[in-house]
Scaffold this active site. Structure first.
Site, mmCIF file in Angstrom:
data_model
loop_
_atom_site.group_PDB
_atom_site.id
_atom_site.type_symbol
_atom_site.label_atom_id
_atom_site.label_comp_id
_atom_site.label_asym_id
_atom_site.label_seq_id
_atom_site.Cartn_x
_atom_site.Cartn_y
_atom_site.Cartn_z
ATOM 1 C CG ASP A 42 -1.758 1.401 1.209
ATOM 2 O OD1 ASP A 42 -2.536 1.518 0.411
ATOM 3 O OD2 ASP A 42 -1.560 1.722 2.625
ATOM 4 C CG ASP A 44 -1.212 7.643 0.315
ATOM 5 O OD1 ASP A 44 -0.116 8.054 0.046
ATOM 6 O OD2 ASP A 44 -2.132 7.552 -0.445
#
Length: 558
Positions: A42, A44
């Site tokens: 992922d 952020d």
């Protein structure tokens, strides 16, 4: 779903059915039996600090230790991809060009990634790529030339882990201040930070590869797994690894695991005998029976014994018998001091999935899976008959509400509502259960479905599960049958045991239930909390939605 040809990776009991196209176990050749080809990350909150809707490269700040951790993965030969939800595109908060500038800055600071996969949609768009949907994971696997089951996804919120599980990948949660407590409780694999996640990925990868093979060819290997059917099934990959390095494999199991033992590839002979230090309801120790077992084990002439246990069991009582039987090389997992009982005393950190835990012991004993044989659960095809013709076409949903341990059974009233909701949604439902669960299966099936309670043994159930579109089941044996057939699972998981160890292995899964319920980690066989709160709160619509996430459509034939 069925393989008509012999599996080239099995030396004995060669015919296997494992739904390789669905489990991702046969479509990518591997030179070594590694767990993972790729790590998906992922963006952020995982790779860089979370700046909401960021379109400014100057605001990119890597999380501590990110570059060194990623370089460790690259050095290990793992491919890297970023999988990220960016609803700011749909909302107009930044442009595609601005987003690409941010990604260029990320690569400037953290190094090149092999693929970037972005969901540009908002929740309301109903796409199949926005996490927790598995679309990004499948897309990344395709771009990286692998399958989802050979990927591990690292993220900071529950959506990331759910997307990984729904694709059949492993999911690691690295919590941040925005991660909700219930997301942490539900995650099967939690790491303190990105470097710790990477360290554990690499440790697990290395643990299933032997540092050195046995110094002499193993003629007869004794493998031991004495417990229930599910316990035997999850040990299958490790037994196949031993079989690849031995001329003959003898499996010692208990009565509750015998039916599952008959289904495992790589086993030449089975010895059935209850072990009173393993069985949950043992009778008194019978000295004559123990002496008889010891003599029988001694007559095998085994060169090596590998004793597989669950994390809460001890291998040492049997190791003593094996020494008395004259077996010179014994390997087992033991946190307790073994004295002279073990030649290989192996240790495994808490939280490792049971199949990998067993595989790491096999590796410590010098055994590995043959090249190309994935570490997935498998069944012998020649041991499973065709399913009954009167069940109609494949694609139905199997609903299995019961369990030998009542703490892990779905409450009948909940299962009844689930059956009705599935039928209303267009699914054809088969309700399965053991002979002593007929009253429950009849009640559940009356709300919608065909009652198969008491009509199948484990072998017959395996045949039915193999042709299912999905299985809705608690953490009990049929969940592992589904994993062995590559059939998606809606897991009604009671947290009495850890999900990371006992959840469906390497198969698309959606977990439901309260992971933080008071029964968590009690290992209770009977529910210790009034009202069975871990599963009683499951809403039928959650199950219908889970099937949609797993791309299991209604219907399934007449």
């Amino acid at each position: 779903m069925r393989q008509d040809q012999e599996d080239p990776y099995q030396r004995r009991s060669a015919q296997v059915y494992a739904a390789a196209d669905r489990a991702g176990s046969g479509s990518v050749a591997s030179p070594r039996p590694v767990l993972y080809d790729a790590v998906l990350l992922d963006r952020d909150g995982t790779l860089i600090e979370d700046v909401p809707y960021n379109g400014d490269p100057e605001k990119v700040r890597p999380v501590p230790g990110a570059r060194a951790a990623l370089d460790r993965l690259r050095a290990a030969g793992l491919r890297l991809a970023v999988v990220t939800n960016q609803s700011g595109l749909a909302r107009g908060y930044f442009t595609g060009e601005q987003m690409r500038a941010v990604h260029a800055r990320v690569e400037e600071l953290l190094g090149r990634f092999d693929a970037w996969l972005v969901c540009p949609h908002d929740d309301a768009d109903g796409c199949d790529c926005r996490k927790p949907a598995p679309g990004l994971v499948h897309g990344a696997a395709r771009e990286l030339g692998t399958t989802a089951s050979r990927c591990v996804l690292v993220g900071d919120i529950g959506r990331d882990v759910s997307a990984a599980l729904a694709a059949g990948a492993a999911g690691v949660l690295v919590p941040t201040p925005v991660t909700r407590p219930e997301e942490i409780a539900a995650a099967g694999w939690v790491a303190t930070d990105l470097p710790a996640a990477v360290g554990e990925i690499l440790r697990r990868q290395l643990a299933v590869q032997p540092s050195a093979p046995p110094t002499e060819r193993v003629r007869t290997a004794l493998v031991v797994r004495s417990d229930s059917a599910g316990d035997v099934l999850v040990t299958g990959p490790a037994i196949r690894a031993v079989a690849a390095g031995a001329e003959r494999v003898v499996l010692l199991c208990g009565p509750r695991g015998r039916a599952a033992a008959n289904l495992l590839p790589g086993v030449d002979e089975i010895i059935e005998h209850p072990l009173p230090w393993i069985d949950p309801l043992p009778g008194p120790v019978d000295p004559e029976a123990i002496r008889g077992l010891t003599a029988r084990l001694g007559a095998l002439g085994a060169d090596q014994a590998v004793v597989f246990t669950s994390f809460h069991q001890s291998a040492l009582p049997l190791a003593l018998l094996l020494r008395m039987a004259g077996i010179d090389r014994i390997a087992a997992i033991s946190d307790d001091y073994p004295g002279s009982l073990l030649d290989i005393r192996h240790r495994v950190p808490v939280g490792v999935p049971e199949p990998e835990r067993a595989l790491s012991l096999a590796a410590a004993a010098g055994h590995r899976l043959p090249d190309g044989d994935e570490p997935v659960l498998r069944l012998r095809r020649d041991a499973v008959p065709p399913r009954p013709a009167d069940l109609g076409d494949p694609g139905y949903v199997v609903l299995h509400p019961g369990s030998a341990a009542s703490s892990r059974a779905c409450p009948p009233e909940v299962a009844t509502r689930i059956a009705g909701a599935l039928t209303d949604a267009g699914h054809r439902v088969l309700v399965t259960g053991s002979p002593d669960e007929r009253a429950i299966t009849a009640r559940v099936a009356a709300a919608g479905g065909t009652d198969l309670g008491g009509r199948t043994d484990l072998v017959g159930l395996a045949a039915i599960v193999a042709d299912a579109g999905a299985v809705v089941v608690g953490n009990t044996g049929p969940a592992h049958l589904a994993a062995a057939a590559g059939v998606p699972v809606v897991s009604l998981f009671a947290p009495t045991v850890p999900f990371g160890q006992w959840g469906p292995y390497r198969v698309p899964t959606v977990r439901l239930g309260d992971a933080a319920a008071p029964c968590r980690d009690t290992r209770a066989a009977s529910c210790p909390v009034t009202g069975h709160p871990c599963l009683s709160g499951i809403e039928p619509d959650e199950v219908v939605d889970a099937l949609r996430t797993l791309a299991v459509s209604g219907g399934g034939g007449p």
